[in-house]
Motif scaffolding. Sequence first.
Motif, PDB file in Angstrom:
ATOM      1  N   VAL A   1      40.173   8.215  73.064  1.00 21.47           N
ATOM      2  CA  VAL A   1      40.639   7.311  73.656  1.00 21.47           C
ATOM      3  C   VAL A   1      42.280   7.646  74.138  1.00 21.47           C
ATOM      4  O   VAL A   1      42.785   7.254  74.960  1.00 21.47           O
ATOM      5  N   LEU A   2      42.886   8.437  73.230  1.00 25.65           N
ATOM      6  CA  LEU A   2      44.247   8.720  73.319  1.00 25.65           C
ATOM      7  C   LEU A   2      44.335   9.688  74.670  1.00 25.65           C
ATOM      8  O   LEU A   2      45.479   9.819  74.993  1.00 25.65           O
ATOM      9  N   GLU A   3      43.349  10.486  75.167  1.00 22.63           N
ATOM     10  CA  GLU A   3      43.442  11.333  75.914  1.00 22.63           C
ATOM     11  C   GLU A   3      43.867  10.368  77.404  1.00 22.63           C
ATOM     12  O   GLU A   3      44.581  11.192  78.211  1.00 22.63           O
ATOM     13  N   ASP A   4      43.547   9.373  77.426  1.00 22.93           N
ATOM     14  CA  ASP A   4      43.733   8.456  78.529  1.00 22.93           C
ATOM     15  C   ASP A   4      45.215   8.235  78.809  1.00 22.93           C
ATOM     16  O   ASP A   4      45.993   7.902  79.973  1.00 22.93           O
ATOM     17  N   LEU A   5      46.021   8.472  77.888  1.00 26.82           N
ATOM     18  CA  LEU A   5      47.591   8.174  77.784  1.00 26.82           C
ATOM     19  C   LEU A   5      48.182   9.328  78.694  1.00 26.82           C
ATOM     20  O   LEU A   5      49.361   9.252  79.081  1.00 26.82           O
ATOM     21  N   GLY A   6      47.452  10.368  79.121  1.00 21.99           N
ATOM     22  CA  GLY A   6      48.075  11.351  79.828  1.00 21.99           C
ATOM     23  C   GLY A   6      49.464  12.008  79.671  1.00 21.99           C
ATOM     24  O   GLY A   6      49.588  12.360  78.550  1.00 21.99           O
ATOM     25  N   ASP A   7      50.237  11.856  80.581  1.00 27.73           N
ATOM     26  CA  ASP A   7      51.710  12.274  80.484  1.00 27.73           C
ATOM     27  C   ASP A   7      52.462  11.454  79.382  1.00 27.73           C
ATOM     28  O   ASP A   7      53.617  11.868  79.197  1.00 27.73           O
ATOM     29  N   ARG A   8      51.847  10.431  78.591  1.00 30.48           N
ATOM     30  CA  ARG A   8      52.461   9.688  77.718  1.00 30.48           C
ATOM     31  C   ARG A   8      52.218  10.425  76.397  1.00 30.48           C
ATOM     32  O   ARG A   8      53.000   9.938  75.320  1.00 30.48           O
ATOM     33  N   LEU A   9      51.407  11.706  76.300  1.00 31.07           N
ATOM     34  CA  LEU A   9      51.164  12.287  75.056  1.00 31.07           C
ATOM     35  C   LEU A   9      52.365  13.187  74.597  1.00 31.07           C
ATOM     36  O   LEU A   9      52.391  13.050  73.205  1.00 31.07           O
ATOM     37  N   PRO A  10      52.949  13.796  75.215  1.00 30.87           N
ATOM     38  CA  PRO A  10      53.940  14.657  74.718  1.00 30.87           C
ATOM     39  C   PRO A  10      54.998  13.773  73.592  1.00 30.87           C
ATOM     40  O   PRO A  10      55.650  12.801  74.264  1.00 30.87           O
ATOM     41  N   GLY A  11      55.288  14.222  72.669  1.00 31.83           N
ATOM     42  CA  GLY A  11      56.086  13.500  71.521  1.00 31.83           C
ATOM     43  C   GLY A  11      55.162  12.384  70.859  1.00 31.83           C
ATOM     44  O   GLY A  11      56.043  11.802  70.117  1.00 31.83           O
ATOM     45  N   LEU A  12      54.435  11.932  71.211  1.00 35.69           N
ATOM     46  CA  LEU A  12      53.735  10.622  70.718  1.00 35.69           C
ATOM     47  C   LEU A  12      53.035  11.446  69.315  1.00 35.69           C
ATOM     48  O   LEU A  12      52.653  12.512  69.329  1.00 35.69           O
TER      49      LEU A  12
ATOM     50  N   ARG B   1      57.754   0.920  74.491  1.00 35.34           N
ATOM     51  CA  ARG B   1      58.168   2.453  74.142  1.00 35.34           C
ATOM     52  C   ARG B   1      57.304   2.744  72.682  1.00 35.34           C
ATOM     53  O   ARG B   1      58.048   3.505  72.038  1.00 35.34           O
ATOM     54  N   VAL B   2      56.199   2.772  72.644  1.00 39.59           N
ATOM     55  CA  VAL B   2      55.442   3.126  71.323  1.00 39.59           C
ATOM     56  C   VAL B   2      55.503   4.555  71.322  1.00 39.59           C
ATOM     57  O   VAL B   2      55.319   5.417  72.126  1.00 39.59           O
ATOM     58  N   SER B   3      55.896   4.951  70.160  1.00 41.55           N
ATOM     59  CA  SER B   3      55.945   6.450  69.607  1.00 41.55           C
ATOM     60  C   SER B   3      54.898   6.935  68.758  1.00 41.55           C
ATOM     61  O   SER B   3      54.662   8.052  68.297  1.00 41.55           O
ATOM     62  N   VAL B   4      54.314   5.867  67.942  1.00 40.80           N
ATOM     63  CA  VAL B   4      53.091   6.173  66.936  1.00 40.80           C
ATOM     64  C   VAL B   4      51.911   5.233  67.068  1.00 40.80           C
ATOM     65  O   VAL B   4      52.022   4.139  67.406  1.00 40.80           O
ATOM     66  N   VAL B   5      50.910   5.897  67.290  1.00 35.35           N
ATOM     67  CA  VAL B   5      49.696   5.032  67.405  1.00 35.35           C
ATOM     68  C   VAL B   5      48.716   5.304  66.330  1.00 35.35           C
ATOM     69  O   VAL B   5      48.417   6.440  65.902  1.00 35.35           O
ATOM     70  N   VAL B   6      48.321   4.469  65.870  1.00 38.49           N
ATOM     71  CA  VAL B   6      47.283   4.345  64.558  1.00 38.49           C
ATOM     72  C   VAL B   6      45.893   3.927  65.229  1.00 38.49           C
ATOM     73  O   VAL B   6      45.773   3.003  65.713  1.00 38.49           O
ATOM     74  N   VAL B   7      45.080   5.111  65.235  1.00 40.41           N
ATOM     75  CA  VAL B   7      43.617   4.806  65.441  1.00 40.41           C
ATOM     76  C   VAL B   7      42.624   4.682  64.285  1.00 40.41           C
ATOM     77  O   VAL B   7      42.548   5.471  63.345  1.00 40.41           O
ATOM     78  N   PRO B   8      42.010   3.417  64.019  1.00 39.33           N
ATOM     79  CA  PRO B   8      41.286   3.074  63.001  1.00 39.33           C
ATOM     80  C   PRO B   8      39.943   3.768  62.942  1.00 39.33           C
ATOM     81  O   PRO B   8      39.452   4.413  64.105  1.00 39.33           O
ATOM     82  N   SER B   9      39.381   3.767  61.992  1.00 38.44           N
ATOM     83  CA  SER B   9      37.775   4.519  61.724  1.00 38.44           C
ATOM     84  C   SER B   9      37.027   3.569  62.507  1.00 38.44           C
ATOM     85  O   SER B   9      37.358   2.331  62.770  1.00 38.44           O
ATOM     86  N   GLY B  10      36.031   4.136  63.299  1.00 39.40           N
ATOM     87  CA  GLY B  10      35.250   3.527  64.330  1.00 39.40           C
ATOM     88  C   GLY B  10      35.589   3.402  65.674  1.00 39.40           C
ATOM     89  O   GLY B  10      34.861   3.272  66.714  1.00 39.40           O
TER      90      GLY B  10
END
Length: 975
Positions: free
Chosen positions: A676-687, A662-671
């Motif tokens: 790619v976060l758009e692939d999360l689809g309906d998981r994006l609200p509140g993320l 139940r991840v609520s925070v995602v850290v995307v590093p440089s590079g």
Amino acid sequence: MDWPKRSPPAGEADVAIEALDVSGDRFEQALAAFVSRPFRFDGRPLARIGTAEHPDGDVLCVVVHHLVFDMTSAAVFLQAFLAAYDAVATGRPVPPAPADAALTETGPGPADLAYWREALSGFTPGELDLWCGLPRGSRPATTGDSASHILSPEAQQAVRQLQRTARAPIAAILLAGYAALLAAHGAGPDLVVGSPVDIRGAHGNAIGNHANVVPLRLTVDFAEGFTPLLRKARDTFLGALAHPTSVDDLAGVVSGVEQSWQRPLFRHLFNFLPEMAIGELTVAGLPARLLPIESPHSKYDLELVARPSDGELLFRYSREIFSRTDVEALLHRFDALLIAAAEAPERPLRETAGWSPLDRLTVDRANDTATRPPHPTVPEAFAQHAASTPQALAVSEDGDTLTYQDVREQADKIHALLVDAGAQPGDVVATAVSPTEQAAAALAIWRTGAVLLPLDPNHDPTWLARQIEHAEPAAVLTGAGTDLTDVHLPRFLPRDLAGLDLPVVLAMEPAPARGGAVPVDLTASAASASAALGEAASVAQAASGNAASVVPATPAGSTTPSAAPALLAPTTPACLIHTCGDDGQPVPTLLSHSGLADSAGHFAAELGVAPGTGLLSLARPATLGAVLDLSLALSAGAALVLAPEGARTGGADLCAAVDRHRVSVVVVPSGTPARVLEDLGDRLPGLTALVHAGEIARATAGRLLAAGCRVHGVDGVEGATGRVLSGPVDEGDHAPRLAPITRTRALVTAPDGRELPVGVRGELRLTGTGVAGDAYVRTGTQARRRPDGTLELLGRTARRTATPDGPVDLDEIEAVLSDHAGVTAVAALAVAGPDDTQAITAVVEHTEHTDTDLAERLAAAVPRRIVLVDALPRAVDGRPDQAALERLAEKALGEAPVQDPADDDPLCAGLIELWRGVLPDTEVTARTHFFESGGHSLTAAVLADRIQELTGTSLELKEIFEHPTPAALAARLSG
């Protein structure tokens, strides 16, 4: 080419009178539209007249082009018009035209040219763009606006005081202030400002453009006060009045003076208007008033119009370059500069020029980060959570999980290993462990007071050996199952630890399985790990010719009870990170415990990371991002979810990693593309997502925000924690609003180190706990501060390059290309093309062949070539290999034929001949820029007439401004 002025007889001047619709609330808009309508250069008078009826009275609007009119002409015309109107209204004869209505100008004399040769001797036109607003575009722009400001009572008093104490005219005081203002914002320090000077002399009633624009040269020394600059301004202004020679007459006569639009002598104008007593106006006995309508055009970037009678300053400016906010800020800084000049005329200009009180208030508030509550060091914070919630999830990787108690017990055992081996505070201890094992290893090393050097066991063995040789660790800690047989352990003597002249190699034990949790796979025994590492040591010993032994792993039974972590001084080094330099050698970044703690505390508050939060890290092992994510999660009591390799490209692996805990925070590093976060689809609200500010395209940010995801940007520099600036992505412009993190300060500076105010571009410098050393670190990144105090990053200086199409930001190209669904990595490069100009090539790592679509998605300059590859060539530390990329780009450019648009286009060939006729001294091709090659507004008018003869198409002058090459104009006419 000579363009003589001629005043035609009155009978030739056929000026139509138009009826204007000013009904309702259209009054000023209608007048402004009438004024701004372009003139056609077809031989007819450059004037028009409009009339309108209005409840407040009748309106007469007279518009005259600046080529045939000036400010003095307006006063002369008004007086003559009122007299003629009164005569007609009362039945009297119309007075004759003034005797001086037509004036034949004479050229400059030998004494005038000699003066200007001396005044401009040694001057080299430099960078004329100011550091506020936008950089000047590659084509002429004339859309303008104006902003006015009444000098404050303090500033008006300052001018009067300077008049008395310096015995200088108001014009010289304002000119000196204008020069200091321009220099403080990037012009100069050796700068030329244009100024119109009336040359009517005894012919005071002459109507026409009889004002020569003279070049006023001033040198601004920021180490000096205002007084020396005022003396220079006074002498320069009076000298120009005595030799009123137009800059057009100096072209080709005085070295360095050109008529080219792209390389002018100046771009800023100083227009001092003398007193013009018009008095109360009456027309045929009825009261009347002047209603000035500012022209919506600006020939110059910035023009200061000074009216001393009422203390008003007006800036006329190019709207393509400046916003009203920029210009109003300049006016307030001018006001403050005059006050400071009178209060302390000898104080260095670097301390007084370029700031307003509002600027200082804004910057000080933005940098007020020291008052934020301190955060415990990572080991201290972890110990608190491990004691209060021991069964809480701490680390998870691909189904393997560890609780806070598991990590604590592992850290206890590793700490015992280090103590038994003789590790001491200040030693460097390298770790070649799995990402799951890194948490316990780091905590144990920090408890010992040692410095963590994380190594990725999957990296090239040569690179691992180089890191070990550079850092000289006292010990190398390996994870269960880690094989370093191929790593040549270099010989060095950091300290005689256990009688060895090689690093001590310690093997970690597997952690016992805990109720229901999947244990971390540490199945290799300490003995087998020691045996493997002993073989590696033997290889190293054979190479060095020295005998050595390896310290075996300490048995599990020898671990000591868990104890509170040792107190660590904030400045104690905590972590050493290596990146690969251009020469293949390690480049170190050293992080302190306070830097890690301040970063962790700041982002916990900003992102909402708290006990129980699932934080997904997409960072690769042993990188700076991995250490920061670990510090953030474990000091906040959160669960660190380590992404599998497949999750870094999105898809099902990313969704599974988010769902598992139940991840609520995602850290995307440089590079890693934020797309790619758009692939999360309906998981994006509140993320909540933390992304690299310079690598997320605005289109991507907009889509994530629209889907309900909170997006925060982060940025940093080498020598810092890598995350020293952060802030939410604005929902309006989809750009991050960055501010310094806790106990960090950010300055925007000029090349000489002067701090720059709000809205002014400069190099970003940082200092604070997250930055190595006490001094301000230069970042190499261009930035400016917004009115709210946040920072806008404008790209790395080293990543901006000049091309025939204008300046290009390689980072922006990479960000836009990364927004494409088929792209997994991008590297944009500037290399010399076949025509010796800088050509942009993008090397794209892809999963889908969509070359055409990629080019269409670019918002900036389109690369000359896009090279699709299955995988970017990478250096030993995993970053793109610059040398290999350059070879790919050069090869691609060499295969691309250069096509001349005129080869198959008769229209383009015809336009080239017209260009040659108007620019006789220029070798013209399809890409010859009209204004860069000596063309100006008058020659452009002639060119427009000849184009109409050739094509039958009537062009407005702005069409040539917007399409200044034969190829571009041919495409416009064909379209």
